[in-house]
Write a protein that holds these residues in place. Structure first.
Motif, PDB file in Angstrom:
ATOM      1  N   ALA A  77       0.834  -1.204   0.000  1.00  0.00           N
ATOM      2  CA  ALA A  77       0.000   0.000   0.000  1.00  0.00           C
ATOM      3  C   ALA A  77       0.872   1.259   0.000  1.00  0.00           C
ATOM      4  O   ALA A  77       0.561   2.230  -0.688  1.00  0.00           O
ATOM      5  N   LEU A  78       1.966   1.248   0.767  1.00  0.00           N
ATOM      6  CA  LEU A  78       2.904   2.375   0.785  1.00  0.00           C
ATOM      7  C   LEU A  78       3.467   2.614  -0.609  1.00  0.00           C
ATOM      8  O   LEU A  78       3.463   3.740  -1.110  1.00  0.00           O
ATOM      9  N   ILE A  79       3.920   1.551  -1.261  1.00  0.00           N
ATOM     10  CA  ILE A  79       4.500   1.693  -2.600  1.00  0.00           C
ATOM     11  C   ILE A  79       3.455   2.225  -3.573  1.00  0.00           C
ATOM     12  O   ILE A  79       3.716   3.157  -4.339  1.00  0.00           O
ATOM     13  N   ARG A  80       2.252   1.651  -3.536  1.00  0.00           N
ATOM     14  CA  ARG A  80       1.186   2.125  -4.442  1.00  0.00           C
ATOM     15  C   ARG A  80       0.887   3.605  -4.211  1.00  0.00           C
ATOM     16  O   ARG A  80       0.682   4.355  -5.165  1.00  0.00           O
ATOM     17  N   ARG A  81       0.869   4.026  -2.950  1.00  0.00           N
ATOM     18  CA  ARG A  81       0.577   5.425  -2.638  1.00  0.00           C
ATOM     19  C   ARG A  81       1.672   6.354  -3.170  1.00  0.00           C
ATOM     20  O   ARG A  81       1.387   7.411  -3.724  1.00  0.00           O
ATOM     21  N   ILE A  82       2.933   5.943  -3.038  1.00  0.00           N
ATOM     22  CA  ILE A  82       4.048   6.783  -3.466  1.00  0.00           C
ATOM     23  C   ILE A  82       4.127   6.863  -4.990  1.00  0.00           C
ATOM     24  O   ILE A  82       4.388   7.916  -5.558  1.00  0.00           O
ATOM     25  N   ILE A  83       3.899   5.732  -5.682  1.00  0.00           N
ATOM     26  CA  ILE A  83       4.072   5.723  -7.142  1.00  0.00           C
ATOM     27  C   ILE A  83       2.889   6.315  -7.900  1.00  0.00           C
ATOM     28  O   ILE A  83       3.000   6.578  -9.085  1.00  0.00           O
ATOM     29  N   LYS A  84       1.777   6.566  -7.226  1.00  0.00           N
ATOM     30  CA  LYS A  84       0.555   6.987  -7.935  1.00  0.00           C
ATOM     31  C   LYS A  84       0.709   8.261  -8.752  1.00  0.00           C
ATOM     32  O   LYS A  84       0.001   8.450  -9.729  1.00  0.00           O
ATOM     33  N   ASP A  85       1.654   9.122  -8.380  1.00  0.00           N
ATOM     34  CA  ASP A  85       1.844  10.369  -9.112  1.00  0.00           C
ATOM     35  C   ASP A  85       3.076  10.356 -10.009  1.00  0.00           C
ATOM     36  O   ASP A  85       3.462  11.385 -10.558  1.00  0.00           O
ATOM     37  N   ALA A  86       3.695   9.187 -10.170  1.00  0.00           N
ATOM     38  CA  ALA A  86       4.898   9.069 -11.008  1.00  0.00           C
ATOM     39  C   ALA A  86       4.498   9.042 -12.486  1.00  0.00           C
ATOM     40  O   ALA A  86       3.321   9.015 -12.832  1.00  0.00           O
ATOM     41  N   GLN A  87       5.494   9.036 -13.338  1.00  0.00           N
ATOM     42  CA  GLN A  87       5.288   8.961 -14.788  1.00  0.00           C
ATOM     43  C   GLN A  87       6.217   7.901 -15.346  1.00  0.00           C
ATOM     44  O   GLN A  87       7.262   7.656 -14.756  1.00  0.00           O
ATOM     45  N   PRO A  88       5.926   7.275 -16.440  1.00  0.00           N
ATOM     46  CA  PRO A  88       4.733   7.426 -17.269  1.00  0.00           C
ATOM     47  C   PRO A  88       3.526   6.718 -16.656  1.00  0.00           C
ATOM     48  O   PRO A  88       3.674   5.736 -15.920  1.00  0.00           O
ATOM     49  N   ALA A  89       2.357   7.227 -16.984  1.00  0.00           N
ATOM     50  CA  ALA A  89       1.118   6.706 -16.414  1.00  0.00           C
ATOM     51  C   ALA A  89       0.933   5.219 -16.700  1.00  0.00           C
ATOM     52  O   ALA A  89       0.420   4.481 -15.856  1.00  0.00           O
ATOM     53  N   VAL A  90       1.352   4.757 -17.872  1.00  0.00           N
ATOM     54  CA  VAL A  90       1.185   3.339 -18.203  1.00  0.00           C
ATOM     55  C   VAL A  90       2.018   2.462 -17.270  1.00  0.00           C
ATOM     56  O   VAL A  90       1.592   1.369 -16.894  1.00  0.00           O
ATOM     57  N   ALA A  91       3.171   2.949 -16.841  1.00  0.00           N
ATOM     58  CA  ALA A  91       3.997   2.200 -15.887  1.00  0.00           C
ATOM     59  C   ALA A  91       3.345   2.196 -14.510  1.00  0.00           C
ATOM     60  O   ALA A  91       3.336   1.176 -13.819  1.00  0.00           O
ATOM     61  N   VAL A  92       2.777   3.337 -14.122  1.00  0.00           N
ATOM     62  CA  VAL A  92       2.086   3.421 -12.835  1.00  0.00           C
ATOM     63  C   VAL A  92       0.919   2.437 -12.813  1.00  0.00           C
ATOM     64  O   VAL A  92       0.732   1.697 -11.847  1.00  0.00           O
ATOM     65  N   TYR A  93       0.138   2.424 -13.880  1.00  0.00           N
ATOM     66  CA  TYR A  93      -1.013   1.521 -13.949  1.00  0.00           C
ATOM     67  C   TYR A  93      -0.574   0.064 -13.803  1.00  0.00           C
ATOM     68  O   TYR A  93      -1.127  -0.679 -12.991  1.00  0.00           O
ATOM     69  N   GLN A  94       0.423  -0.347 -14.590  1.00  0.00           N
ATOM     70  CA  GLN A  94       0.887  -1.734 -14.522  1.00  0.00           C
ATOM     71  C   GLN A  94       1.436  -2.071 -13.142  1.00  0.00           C
ATOM     72  O   GLN A  94       1.167  -3.143 -12.591  1.00  0.00           O
ATOM     73  N   ALA A  95       2.227  -1.161 -12.594  1.00  0.00           N
ATOM     74  CA  ALA A  95       2.829  -1.403 -11.282  1.00  0.00           C
ATOM     75  C   ALA A  95       1.770  -1.563 -10.204  1.00  0.00           C
ATOM     76  O   ALA A  95       1.862  -2.463  -9.365  1.00  0.00           O
ATOM     77  N   THR A  96       0.742  -0.696 -10.226  1.00  0.00           N
ATOM     78  CA  THR A  96      -0.281  -0.817  -9.197  1.00  0.00           C
ATOM     79  C   THR A  96      -1.035  -2.135  -9.327  1.00  0.00           C
ATOM     80  O   THR A  96      -1.409  -2.740  -8.324  1.00  0.00           O
ATOM     81  N   GLN A  97      -1.231  -2.612 -10.547  1.00  0.00           N
ATOM     82  CA  GLN A  97      -1.890  -3.898 -10.753  1.00  0.00           C
ATOM     83  C   GLN A  97      -1.001  -5.041 -10.231  1.00  0.00           C
ATOM     84  O   GLN A  97      -1.500  -5.971  -9.596  1.00  0.00           O
ATOM     85  N   MET A  98       0.295  -4.974 -10.505  1.00  0.00           N
ATOM     86  CA  MET A  98       1.220  -6.014 -10.059  1.00  0.00           C
ATOM     87  C   MET A  98       1.364  -6.037  -8.541  1.00  0.00           C
ATOM     88  O   MET A  98       1.632  -7.084  -7.952  1.00  0.00           O
ATOM     89  N   LEU A  99       1.183  -4.892  -7.905  1.00  0.00           N
ATOM     90  CA  LEU A  99       1.305  -4.789  -6.449  1.00  0.00           C
ATOM     91  C   LEU A  99       0.012  -5.162  -5.735  1.00  0.00           C
ATOM     92  O   LEU A  99      -0.031  -5.196  -4.521  1.00  0.00           O
ATOM     93  N   ASP A 100      -1.027  -5.447  -6.474  1.00  0.00           N
ATOM     94  CA  ASP A 100      -2.316  -5.823  -5.904  1.00  0.00           C
ATOM     95  C   ASP A 100      -2.843  -7.056  -6.641  1.00  0.00           C
ATOM     96  O   ASP A 100      -3.859  -6.977  -7.322  1.00  0.00           O
ATOM     97  N   PRO A 101      -2.116  -8.186  -6.523  1.00  0.00           N
ATOM     98  CA  PRO A 101      -2.474  -9.364  -7.310  1.00  0.00           C
ATOM     99  C   PRO A 101      -3.866  -9.918  -7.039  1.00  0.00           C
ATOM    100  O   PRO A 101      -4.483 -10.520  -7.898  1.00  0.00           O
ATOM    101  N   GLY A 102      -4.401  -9.640  -5.852  1.00  0.00           N
ATOM    102  CA  GLY A 102      -5.744 -10.116  -5.530  1.00  0.00           C
ATOM    103  C   GLY A 102      -6.828  -9.163  -5.952  1.00  0.00           C
ATOM    104  O   GLY A 102      -8.009  -9.450  -5.834  1.00  0.00           O
ATOM    105  N   GLY A 103      -6.424  -7.996  -6.447  1.00  0.00           N
ATOM    106  CA  GLY A 103      -7.390  -7.002  -6.883  1.00  0.00           C
ATOM    107  C   GLY A 103      -8.176  -6.383  -5.744  1.00  0.00           C
ATOM    108  O   GLY A 103      -9.326  -6.033  -5.894  1.00  0.00           O
ATOM    109  N   GLU A 104      -7.540  -6.271  -4.589  1.00  0.00           N
ATOM    110  CA  GLU A 104      -8.236  -5.747  -3.407  1.00  0.00           C
ATOM    111  C   GLU A 104      -8.305  -4.251  -3.408  1.00  0.00           C
ATOM    112  O   GLU A 104      -7.491  -3.546  -3.820  1.00  0.00           O
TER     113      GLU A 104
END
Length: 104
Positions: A77-104
């Motif tokens: 959750a910490l990593i997802r919160r920190i990366i949410k404003d990073a760029q490029p957006a497509v990397a942020v999207y993929q990373a957040t999905q990979m960090l939440d494998p259960g889709g919670e």
């Protein structure tokens, strides 16, 4: 939870993205993995008031060159919160999905 930080992030065409340590020297280009992306973003200055530089630095060192490692849900959750404003957006999207494998 186990996360594979060696997963590659892809561009809009589905091709691997690259992490460039030195734009002048192509030999330093590496595929952009989840770990490289998250580690780099965690290591950058942030306005996040809910974490310390020590917490972010420790996590950056753990994930940057990692493969599959165990992390706590609150660390993800910490990593997802920190990366949410990073760029490029497509990397942020993929990373957040990979960090939440259960889709919670």
């Amino acid at each position: 939870m186990k996360i594979d930080f060696s997963q590659t992030l892809n561009d809009l065409e589905g091709e691997p993205m690259y992490y460039m340590r030195d734009e002048e020297d192509a030999s330093n280009h590496r595929m952009l993995t989840l770990g490289r992306f998250c580690g780099s973003v965690l290591n950058a200055p942030t306005k996040d008031h809910h974490s310390t530089a020590v917490e972010r630095g420790e996590m950056a060192l753990r994930v940057f060159a990692a493969g599959v490692i165990e992390i706590k849900p609150e660390e993800a959750a910490l990593i997802r919160r920190i990366i949410k404003d990073a760029q490029p957006a497509v990397a942020v999207y993929q990373a957040t999905q990979m960090l939440d494998p259960g889709g919670e």
